[in-house]
Write an enzyme that holds these catalytic residues in place. Structure first.
Site, PDB file in Angstrom:
ATOM      1  N   CYS A  42       1.928 -23.810   5.393  1.00  0.00           N
ATOM      2  CA  CYS A  42       1.291 -24.724   5.751  1.00  0.00           C
ATOM      3  C   CYS A  42       0.060 -25.025   7.293  1.00  0.00           C
ATOM      4  O   CYS A  42      -0.843 -25.814   6.985  1.00  0.00           O
ATOM      5  CB  CYS A  42       2.835 -25.519   6.800  1.00  0.00           C
ATOM      6  SG  CYS A  42       3.249 -24.241   8.254  1.00  0.00           S
ATOM      7  N   PHE A  75      -4.921 -51.371 -30.225  1.00  0.00           N
ATOM      8  CA  PHE A  75      -5.932 -52.058 -29.570  1.00  0.00           C
ATOM      9  C   PHE A  75      -6.544 -50.214 -28.697  1.00  0.00           C
ATOM     10  O   PHE A  75      -7.320 -50.423 -27.937  1.00  0.00           O
ATOM     11  CB  PHE A  75      -6.389 -52.913 -29.072  1.00  0.00           C
ATOM     12  CG  PHE A  75      -6.073 -54.174 -29.735  1.00  0.00           C
ATOM     13  CD1 PHE A  75      -7.148 -54.391 -30.531  1.00  0.00           C
ATOM     14  CD2 PHE A  75      -5.195 -55.303 -29.046  1.00  0.00           C
ATOM     15  CE1 PHE A  75      -6.519 -55.530 -31.308  1.00  0.00           C
ATOM     16  CE2 PHE A  75      -5.055 -56.094 -30.191  1.00  0.00           C
ATOM     17  CZ  PHE A  75      -5.299 -56.678 -31.597  1.00  0.00           C
ATOM     18  N   SER A  76      -5.983 -49.054 -29.704  1.00  0.00           N
ATOM     19  CA  SER A  76      -6.427 -48.705 -28.423  1.00  0.00           C
ATOM     20  C   SER A  76      -5.865 -46.701 -28.652  1.00  0.00           C
ATOM     21  O   SER A  76      -6.627 -46.143 -27.707  1.00  0.00           O
ATOM     22  CB  SER A  76      -4.830 -48.458 -26.893  1.00  0.00           C
ATOM     23  OG  SER A  76      -3.496 -48.673 -28.461  1.00  0.00           O
ATOM     24  N   CYS A  77      -6.356 -46.671 -30.169  1.00  0.00           N
ATOM     25  CA  CYS A  77      -6.238 -45.103 -29.886  1.00  0.00           C
ATOM     26  C   CYS A  77      -7.656 -44.290 -29.636  1.00  0.00           C
ATOM     27  O   CYS A  77      -7.960 -45.071 -30.404  1.00  0.00           O
ATOM     28  CB  CYS A  77      -5.949 -45.272 -31.658  1.00  0.00           C
ATOM     29  SG  CYS A  77      -5.780 -43.531 -32.289  1.00  0.00           S
ATOM     30  N   CYS A  91      -2.992 -26.647   6.249  1.00  0.00           N
ATOM     31  CA  CYS A  91      -3.579 -27.734   7.869  1.00  0.00           C
ATOM     32  C   CYS A  91      -4.811 -27.326   8.245  1.00  0.00           C
ATOM     33  O   CYS A  91      -5.658 -27.898   8.388  1.00  0.00           O
ATOM     34  CB  CYS A  91      -2.353 -27.653   8.877  1.00  0.00           C
ATOM     35  SG  CYS A  91      -2.500 -28.773  10.163  1.00  0.00           S
ATOM     36  N   CYS A 122       6.160 -17.806   6.308  1.00  0.00           N
ATOM     37  CA  CYS A 122       5.213 -17.875   4.689  1.00  0.00           C
ATOM     38  C   CYS A 122       3.638 -17.994   5.640  1.00  0.00           C
ATOM     39  O   CYS A 122       3.162 -17.806   4.983  1.00  0.00           O
ATOM     40  CB  CYS A 122       5.416 -18.587   3.392  1.00  0.00           C
ATOM     41  SG  CYS A 122       5.207 -19.954   3.420  1.00  0.00           S
ATOM     42  N   ASN A 127      -2.028 -46.584 -23.679  1.00  0.00           N
ATOM     43  CA  ASN A 127      -2.085 -45.568 -24.955  1.00  0.00           C
ATOM     44  C   ASN A 127      -2.664 -44.189 -23.922  1.00  0.00           C
ATOM     45  O   ASN A 127      -2.468 -44.144 -22.474  1.00  0.00           O
ATOM     46  CB  ASN A 127      -3.117 -46.193 -25.862  1.00  0.00           C
ATOM     47  CG  ASN A 127      -2.978 -45.003 -27.679  1.00  0.00           C
ATOM     48  OD1 ASN A 127      -2.824 -44.018 -27.174  1.00  0.00           O
ATOM     49  ND2 ASN A 127      -3.143 -46.221 -28.117  1.00  0.00           N
ATOM     50  N   THR A 128      -2.598 -43.375 -24.981  1.00  0.00           N
ATOM     51  CA  THR A 128      -3.282 -41.869 -24.049  1.00  0.00           C
ATOM     52  C   THR A 128      -4.967 -42.103 -23.792  1.00  0.00           C
ATOM     53  O   THR A 128      -5.484 -43.137 -23.889  1.00  0.00           O
ATOM     54  CB  THR A 128      -3.601 -40.529 -25.844  1.00  0.00           C
ATOM     55  OG1 THR A 128      -4.376 -41.562 -26.128  1.00  0.00           O
ATOM     56  CG2 THR A 128      -2.233 -41.094 -25.946  1.00  0.00           C
TER      57      THR A 128
END
Lengths: 404, 418
Positions: free
Chosen positions: B351, B136-138, B355, B348, B202-203
């Protein structure tokens, strides 16, 4: 920044991967159909399969896949010459560089430590007893395979710790005690008993054969070769590879002032001597060998490693003589081609020109219930992964003999 | 191994050697494919949806979504149902059932009206289907009398389910579309019509990428493209949400669910099981990596169970459901202030950027050392932990109770492994 890497003795040459870094490397893997890497391991390890397990986050499954096939899986991860085995065939070479299979194997094996169950289990006891002489890679592999078949196995070794060449012949920066212990635990978890500080001479074999249903001699090549008739070989400061490495290991790198060190030999053992000398505080370390860069037996990984540590490499020179009065002061070398020669100042000279079976077990032959294998049966020593392969084969032969 | 765990499960009274099934899709539309997947260890399949006639497909028909260097984060598919007519499919199903009697042959079907649903139910049952799944879902059917248009209409779902039930004696599963706000509604209609279980999801209707060259969507079909189904790892969060909502609905709580949506690893599988799925379906990872993905799903699931002392799947199916609660019921008394581990931090500053720009300006970078320092402005949102590139460099730290709240025990997460 210094161009020479400073690495204290015993500190690991390469850090392990954490999950995120392992996933990064495993994600580089192309997950090939009929993966070429999986065809090139002497012990039959299937990198294509365990890397796929890592890729799909089945980390402990990856460890199980390796361990089920290779009782020394953690050790092989660290010291296999992957670049001329599994990594050589990697399809990723067609894009950039091969997958770092050794690091991924080491990562997988690090996950084994957290496992709440034992991967390998001993077979149902079959009532047979086998003794293995030597606790090196070959005996460990034979013992594990036999234990899986239900044989009661006892390993006898003259050293304080098990592992043989793994423990005493390879620098701990490349192969740590932890990794060796992990593999040995996999063997002892199978019920294999290891008796240490127990030297078994050739003369003791008869008694052992009376006590056991079979005896395996896996003593390896624990003695170093020397170039015959080398002038000055008996001077103070001249040593051979295995005694030197063992001395360093036992003293945890504190073996006094080495001064300028010259190492003769172009194999992995020579490279281990070079890095060890460097890490033990040698003033300078030079390695020279008769082969060329192309034909030297050491793996590229090991050569790169010692060069990083600041070792000088001189290929295609042969040693003519060690010079000195009571103590060594220099080594004279001559080019393999042409007329060049040189004299290098030296306070320590280490010959790393091959290993041999100790005199005690020289020319020992398999006979009836006596089996001989590993490096003890070879003219030239093999890699650990090859010892695992032959260990499996010998275990099969012993099992056949025992009719189990 | 002495301690064996049992991966088998009885789903709707049908014994499945493991919960891993191929979902009705391009990965299971003929004899050879399904024979291979069975040989590699799949427990069963939902045979690619059988209709009355074969489909007329477009080319190309796939696209995928990349994020930085990782492809296939999500996958778009324009293929419809089986390209064979029902008679051909019935023959294939018969042969497979004969050759693989212990494997489970679910068959997906789709009609355009009651007569078609009835015929397909009868014929596929006759061919040997162990269970029927009603598609029921394609979302990419060329007929609006079929697929997700039907699944969005509870009356049709109920009516067609009833017709199928009247024409078969095997369990019936209604496969639902996520292209709807409340899947519970058509699911209840399916149950009312007699469905024994629900498959979800389904998709998801999608346009993955635009093609700037032809000024259309991807894939480019003669200069045009269409909206069609999206699947793969990217949809797992949505699938888990639908699953939890189905299982938490009091009318549906006891209706078994077959979970679908982005399952690639055993961890994904465990997540679906913990939220109550009793069967698992996979397509996208098979399209990308092959049927072999089942090996690590089974192996990893077995190790997970061994390590947790579970001997059967039912020991932990649905175990996470009591811990998924409404937002209004969450404990909001405290803030878990992150801890930055100086020995792992590589300075680096990511954060601090996140933030400041996405959080509460609570991380200062120390001049000279570039060391990130968490200030009193921190509200414990953990954006820094999420953005930090070094595994383990930022972890949950101390628990700070808000003013006026009574301190109490708080359960926190300790291990981060992604």
């Amino acid at each position: 920044m210094t161009k020479v890497r400073q690495l204290p003795y015993g500190e690991l040459a390469e850090n392990g991967l954490n999950i995120r870094l392992a996933m990064e490397e495993a994600t580089r893997c192309l997950l090939c159909d009929d993966a070429p890497c999986s065809h090139d391991c002497p012990a039959g390890t299937d990198p294509g399969r365990f890397i796929r397990a890592i890729r799909f986050r089945n980390f402990k499954g990856a460890a199980r896949i390796i361990r089920e096939n290779n009782i020394l899986g953690a050790t092989c991860a660290e010291i296999c010459p992957q670049e001329r085995l599994c990594e050589k065939a990697c399809s990723r070479c067609g894009i950039d560089k091969p997958i770092n299979i050794g690091r991924l194997q080491a990562f997988a094996m690090s996950m084994e430590k957290d496992m709440k169950f034992q991967v390998l289990e001993a077979g149902k006891p079959c009532g047979k007893k086998v003794a293995c002489i030597g606790a090196g890679p070959s005996s460990l592999a034979v013992a594990a395979e036999l234990a899986k078949k239900g044989v009661s196995v006892t390993i006898l070794d003259e050293n304080e710790k098990a592992g043989g060449v793994l423990r005493y012949g390879i620098t701990p920066s490349r192969l740590s005690d932890d990794v060796i212990d992990q593999d040995i635990k996999a063997v002892t978890d199978l019920g294999v008993k290891i008796v240490l500080n127990k030297h078994v001479s050739k003369d003791d074999l008869c008694a052992l054969m009376a006590e056991y249903d079979a005896v395996y001699v896996g003593v390896g090549q624990s003695a170093s070769k020397m170039i015959p008739n080398m002038k000055g070989a008996d001077l103070k400061g001249v040593d051979t590879a295995l005694p030197f490495l063992k001395k360093a290991r036992i003293a945890n790198g504190k073996i006094g002032d080495l001064g300028n060190v010259v190492i003769i030999g172009g194999g992995d053992v020579a490279m281990d001597c070079a890095s060890t000398a460097r890490q033990c505080g040698a003033k300078s370390v030079t390695v020279s060998f008769v082969e060329t860069w192309e034909t030297m037996p050491a793996s590229k990984k090991e050569v790169d490693y010692v060069v990083d540590l600041g070792v000088t490499i001189i290929p295609a020179f042969k040693p003519l003589e060690v010079i000195g009065d009571d103590k060594v002061s220099a080594v004279k070398l001559a080019a393999m081609e042409g007329n060049s020669s040189m004299t290098l100042d030296a306070d320590t000279v280490i010959f790393a020109v091959g290993q041999k079976v100790s005199d005690d077990y020289k020319d020992i032959k398999a006979d009836g219930k006596l089996f001989v294998g590993g490096d003890a049966a070879l003219v030239r020593g093999a890699t650990v992964v090859e010892a695992v392969k032959s260990g499996k084969e010998i275990a099969e032969a012993i099992a056949k003999f025992l009719q189990i | 191994m002495s301690k064996k765990v049992d991966l088998s499960i009885d789903f709707l009274g049908v014994h499945c050697e493991n919960p891993f099934f191929l979902s009705s899709s391009p990965v299971c539309h003929n004899y050879e494919m399904i024979a291979k997947c069975f040989d590699l260890g799949w427990g069963g399949v939902f045979y690619k949806t059988v209709g009355i006639n074969g489909m007329n497909e477009c080319s190309p028909r796939f696209d995928n979504v990349r994020k930085e260097d990782i492809g296939w984060v999500g996958f778009k598919n324009m293929e419809q149902i089986s390209e064979h007519c029902w008679q051909e499919n019935a023959e294939i199903i018969k042969r497979l059932k004969h050759d693989y009697p212990t494997k489970v042959m679910g068959v997906s079907i789709m009609g355009a009206n009651e007569e078609e649903w009835a015929l397909l139910a009868r014929e596929m049952t006759k061919a040997g289907a162990d269970m029927l799944e009603l598609n029921f879902s394609c979302p990419q059917m060329t007929s609006h009398a079929m697929g997700s248009d039907v699944g969005q209409t509870p009356e049709l779902v109920e009516k067609y389910t009833r017709v199928v039930k009247e024409n078969t004696n095997v369990p019936v599963i209604a496969k639902m579309t996520p292209n709807i706000s409340h899947m519970e509604v058509p699911s209840k209609a399916a149950v009312k019509g007699g469905a024994d279980a629900i498959s979800s999801i389904n998709t998801i209707k999608s346009i993955c990428n635009l093609d700037l060259e032809n000024v259309t969507g991807m894939p480019v079909v003669n200069g045009k493209s269409s909206i069609s189904g999206y699947s793969g790892a990217a949809v797992k969060p949505i699938a888990l949400r639908f699953l939890a909502q189905l299982k938490m609905d009091k009318d549906l709580a006891n209706v078994p669910v077959s979970g679908i949506g982005g399952i690639e690893t055993w961890q994904d599988a465990v997540e679906f099981l913990l939220l109550g799925a009793e069967n698992l379906q996979v397509t996208t990872s098979v399209m990308q990596y092959g049927y072999r993905v089942v090996e690590d799903m089974k192996d990893g699931l077995e190790i997970f169970m061994l390590e947790h002392g579970f001997t059967s799947l039912r020991d932990f199916i649905g175990k996470a459901l009591p811990n998924i609660i409404p937002c209004e019921d969450l404990d909001r008394d405290f803030q878990i202030i992150p801890e930055i581990h100086d020995d792992l931090c590589v300075r680096c500053g990511r954060c601090a950027i996140s933030c400041y720009d996405g959080g509460h300006q609570a991380i200062e970078i120390e001049k000279g050392t570039r060391k990130p320092l968490i200030t009193d402005k921190c509200v414990g949102c953990h954006l820094c932990l999420n953005v930090c590139p070094v595994l383990g460099a930022i972890t949950p730290g101390f628990i700070k109770f808000k003013p006026g709240r009574t301190p109490h025990d708080v359960v926190i997460k300790h291990t981060y492994d992604r």
